[in-house]
Enzyme design. Structure first.
Site, PDB file in Angstrom:
ATOM      1  N   CYS A   1       0.818  -1.218   0.000  1.00  0.00           N
ATOM      2  CA  CYS A   1       0.000   0.000   0.000  1.00  0.00           C
ATOM      3  C   CYS A   1       0.854   1.271   0.000  1.00  0.00           C
ATOM      4  CB  CYS A   1      -0.962  -0.015   1.189  1.00  0.00           C
ATOM      5  SG  CYS A   1      -0.197  -0.484   2.750  1.00  0.00           S
TER       6      CYS A   1
HETATM    7  N1  NDP Z   1      -3.925  -4.222   4.989  1.00  0.00           N
HETATM    8  C1  NDP Z   1      -3.367  -3.521   4.015  1.00  0.00           C
HETATM    9  O1  NDP Z   1      -3.561  -2.292   3.911  1.00  0.00           O
HETATM   10  C2  NDP Z   1      -2.496  -4.200   2.996  1.00  0.00           C
HETATM   11  C3  NDP Z   1      -2.082  -5.507   3.129  1.00  0.00           C
HETATM   12  N2  NDP Z   1      -1.305  -6.080   2.159  1.00  0.00           N
HETATM   13  C4  NDP Z   1      -0.900  -7.482   2.246  1.00  0.00           C
HETATM   14  O2  NDP Z   1      -2.006  -8.310   1.881  1.00  0.00           O
HETATM   15  C5  NDP Z   1      -1.966  -9.532   2.609  1.00  0.00           C
HETATM   16  C6  NDP Z   1      -3.268  -9.695   3.396  1.00  0.00           C
HETATM   17  O3  NDP Z   1      -3.364  -8.600   4.265  1.00  0.00           O
HETATM   18  P1  NDP Z   1      -4.662  -8.293   5.152  1.00  0.00           P
HETATM   19  O4  NDP Z   1      -5.855  -8.529   4.343  1.00  0.00           O
HETATM   20  O5  NDP Z   1      -4.429  -6.970   5.777  1.00  0.00           O
HETATM   21  O6  NDP Z   1      -4.492  -9.447   6.247  1.00  0.00           O
HETATM   22  P2  NDP Z   1      -5.436  -9.860   7.465  1.00  0.00           P
HETATM   23  O7  NDP Z   1      -4.540 -10.036   8.652  1.00  0.00           O
HETATM   24  O8  NDP Z   1      -6.579  -8.938   7.583  1.00  0.00           O
HETATM   25  O9  NDP Z   1      -5.974 -11.305   7.008  1.00  0.00           O
HETATM   26  C7  NDP Z   1      -5.090 -12.386   6.865  1.00  0.00           C
HETATM   27  C8  NDP Z   1      -5.803 -13.562   6.216  1.00  0.00           C
HETATM   28  O10 NDP Z   1      -4.854 -14.625   6.085  1.00  0.00           O
HETATM   29  C9  NDP Z   1      -5.407 -15.826   6.620  1.00  0.00           C
HETATM   30  N3  NDP Z   1      -4.343 -16.592   7.272  1.00  0.00           N
HETATM   31  C10 NDP Z   1      -3.557 -16.194   8.297  1.00  0.00           C
HETATM   32  N4  NDP Z   1      -2.682 -17.171   8.615  1.00  0.00           N
HETATM   33  C11 NDP Z   1      -2.923 -18.190   7.764  1.00  0.00           C
HETATM   34  C12 NDP Z   1      -2.360 -19.482   7.585  1.00  0.00           C
HETATM   35  N5  NDP Z   1      -1.341 -19.921   8.343  1.00  0.00           N
HETATM   36  N6  NDP Z   1      -2.845 -20.267   6.600  1.00  0.00           N
HETATM   37  C13 NDP Z   1      -3.855 -19.845   5.826  1.00  0.00           C
HETATM   38  N7  NDP Z   1      -4.463 -18.635   5.958  1.00  0.00           N
HETATM   39  C14 NDP Z   1      -3.976 -17.819   6.913  1.00  0.00           C
HETATM   40  C15 NDP Z   1      -6.453 -15.387   7.619  1.00  0.00           C
HETATM   41  O11 NDP Z   1      -7.427 -16.433   7.634  1.00  0.00           O
HETATM   42  P3  NDP Z   1      -8.239 -16.910   8.952  1.00  0.00           P
HETATM   43  O12 NDP Z   1      -8.952 -15.702   9.483  1.00  0.00           O
HETATM   44  O13 NDP Z   1      -9.141 -17.937   8.367  1.00  0.00           O
HETATM   45  O14 NDP Z   1      -7.234 -17.470   9.904  1.00  0.00           O
HETATM   46  C16 NDP Z   1      -6.978 -14.108   7.002  1.00  0.00           C
HETATM   47  O15 NDP Z   1      -8.029 -14.386   6.108  1.00  0.00           O
HETATM   48  C17 NDP Z   1      -0.740  -9.442   3.533  1.00  0.00           C
HETATM   49  O16 NDP Z   1       0.344 -10.088   2.931  1.00  0.00           O
HETATM   50  C18 NDP Z   1      -0.502  -7.946   3.630  1.00  0.00           C
HETATM   51  O17 NDP Z   1       0.834  -7.661   3.914  1.00  0.00           O
HETATM   52  C19 NDP Z   1      -0.965  -5.397   1.033  1.00  0.00           C
HETATM   53  C20 NDP Z   1      -1.348  -4.102   0.848  1.00  0.00           C
HETATM   54  C21 NDP Z   1      -2.120  -3.394   1.836  1.00  0.00           C
HETATM   55  C1  X2W Z   2      -0.077   0.477   9.187  1.00  0.00           C
HETATM   56  C2  X2W Z   2       0.689  -0.776   8.873  1.00  0.00           C
HETATM   57  O1  X2W Z   2       1.025  -1.548   9.749  1.00  0.00           O
HETATM   58  N1  X2W Z   2       0.982  -0.994   7.580  1.00  0.00           N
HETATM   59  C3  X2W Z   2       1.704  -2.143   7.111  1.00  0.00           C
HETATM   60  C4  X2W Z   2       1.862  -2.117   5.611  1.00  0.00           C
HETATM   61  C5  X2W Z   2       0.892  -3.017   4.921  1.00  0.00           C
HETATM   62  C6  X2W Z   2       1.422  -3.602   3.649  1.00  0.00           C
HETATM   63  O2  X2W Z   2       1.251  -3.127   2.550  1.00  0.00           O
HETATM   64  O3  X2W Z   2       2.179  -4.658   3.861  1.00  0.00           O
HETATM   65  P1  X2W Z   2       2.865  -5.718   2.900  1.00  0.00           P
HETATM   66  O4  X2W Z   2       3.977  -5.093   2.172  1.00  0.00           O
HETATM   67  O5  X2W Z   2       3.398  -6.739   3.820  1.00  0.00           O
HETATM   68  O6  X2W Z   2       1.857  -6.237   1.947  1.00  0.00           O
HETATM   69  C7  X2W Z   2       3.091  -2.197   7.713  1.00  0.00           C
HETATM   70  O7  X2W Z   2       3.737  -1.168   7.855  1.00  0.00           O
HETATM   71  O8  X2W Z   2       3.568  -3.304   7.916  1.00  0.00           O
END
Ligand code: NDP
Ligand code: X2W
Length: 353
Positions: free
Chosen positions: A156
């Protein structure tokens, strides 16, 4: 895509913040049939029990993650998992003919040694698969996205910052050594899984930098900036956690090579650079973006200023970290991979005034 103009889609990690945004958008997407939701601790739960506000719209139960099941039902699979899991699943899904869009960092860094330095994964050796991955930032790599089955969706902070920087680096307008990125994110950037610093009691009424000189988006930023500049670029990146839920503001500073450039010149350059990018809006002179304008949308708003006193350009860019910064951008990539209009199924209007 099938002959009927529709594509079957699955989401692994459907219970997470990225997962629920994908569900929200893909339910309404005119060419998508959402046929599989997978998870870990949420497996076995009806999706409407996890997110009751969506119960009237989606009638799927979260299933345990099983590659054969996923591949038998889905043409396209989104992986919304913590870092370090996708590289264990994507190769098998690709082998079975699925297209994969990974929201994590697993396929973003092209050099596996750099990945291991920042994320671990010493057992990892999937260089062949990694070589096929395309960085899923359509505004910069649209042509390559059309030709791959594996998308590494950007982080992000990186999405927001790179859209602010790209025209400057691509056209050699700044001294890259002076590049500073100061970015601020809402707490949903940390995902749905509990972390103490993301508690309301910790984050509310407070503002702090973190990961100073060491945030894992630094090598991702440097990789793309170097690609854009055509030579190695080092980036000074400082993220901050701010007391709001959604949104990112990235403010970029750099010294202009030509001190004669004024903001009107830069605005023209940016408008031309993004003229075929429907999700980037370059703001009028003197208008600076507010994160709430992008909230709930796939838009990135960019504002520009030049300080004639210091010869620096200041670029301000905002996105919704969960939409353009994550799930929305992945849907934008899906559209391109399927030969669809890249705006389909994506929100255009913000929640707020
Ligand atoms: N949040 C953000 O703004 C952004 C996040 N990202 C990336 O996107 C990805 C997802 O992020 P986000 O949606 O925030 O994550 P969340 O923490 O909100 O959700 C994580 C998901 O992964 C699943 N999960 C966790 N551990 C396991 C496991 N061992 N095996 C299988 N499934 C698992 C969980 O399932 P369950 O609940 O069923 O355990 C849950 O559905 C991450 O890699 C993050 O870094 C990228 C850009 C922006
Ligand atoms: C506020 C906050 O905690 N933000 C996350 C960034 C989320 C993200 O984009 O993480 P990935 O690169 O792992 O997909 C962080 O700094 O770790």
């Amino acid at each position: 895509m099938g002959d009927n103009g529709r594509v079957t889609v699955g989401i692994v990690g459907a219970s997470g913040y990225g997962g629920v945004q994908l569900v929200r958008m893909l339910c309404e997407h005119p060419n998508v049939d959402l046929v599989y939701l997978g998870g870990d601790s949420s497996a076995g739960k009806p999706y409407g029990d996890i997110y009751p506000h969506l119960a009237h719209r989606i009638d799927l139960t979260v299933e345990p993650i099983d590659i054969d099941t996923i591949a038998s039902r889905c043409q396209v699979v989104f992986l919304g998992l913590p870092n370090g899991l996708a590289y264990k699943m994507a190769p098998q899904l690709l082998e079975k003919g699925c297209q994969v869009l990974d929201l994590s960092a697993d396929y973003r860094l092209t050099d596996l040694n750099v990945y291991k330095d920042w994320y671990g994964g010493d057992d990892r050796d999937d260089r062949d698969v990694l070589a096929k991955a395309v960085y899923g930032l359509p505004e910069l790599y649209r042509d390559r996205i059309l030709e791959t089955n594996l998308i590494a969706c950007p982080g992000c902070y990186t999405t927001t910052s790179l859209l602010a920087i790209a025209p400057l680096l691509k056209q050699g307008l700044i001294d890259p050594d002076t590049l500073i990125i100061d970015a601020k994110s809402g707490t949903s950037g940390g995902g749905r899984q509990g972390k103490i610093n993301l508690l309301l009691a910790e984050a509310h009424n407070s503002l702090a930098a973190y990961g100073v000189t060491s945030h894992r988006h630094t090598p991702e930023l440097e990789q793309v900036c170097s690609d854009l500049a055509g030579h190695e670029v080092k980036v000074q990146f400082t993220p901050h956690l701010i007391p709001m839920v959604r949104g990112i503001l990235s403010t970029v500073y750099a010294t202009l090579r030509d001190p004669g450039l004024v903001r009107e010149d830069l605005r023209t350059i940016y408008s031309v650079f993004y003229q075929n990018s429907p999700w980037v809006r370059v703001l009028p002179n003197g208008v600076y973006p507010q994160s709430k304008w992008a909230c709930g949308t796939n838009l990135c708003y960019i504002g520009l200023e030049v300080d004639a006193r210091t010869d620096r350009v200041i670029v301000m860019s905002v996105t919704d970290n969960l939409i353009k910064g994550q799930a929305g951008q992945a849907v934008q990539c899906l559209n391109l991979m399927q030969g669809l209009d890249e705006t389909l199924g994506l929100p255009k209007l913000a929640f707020y005034p």
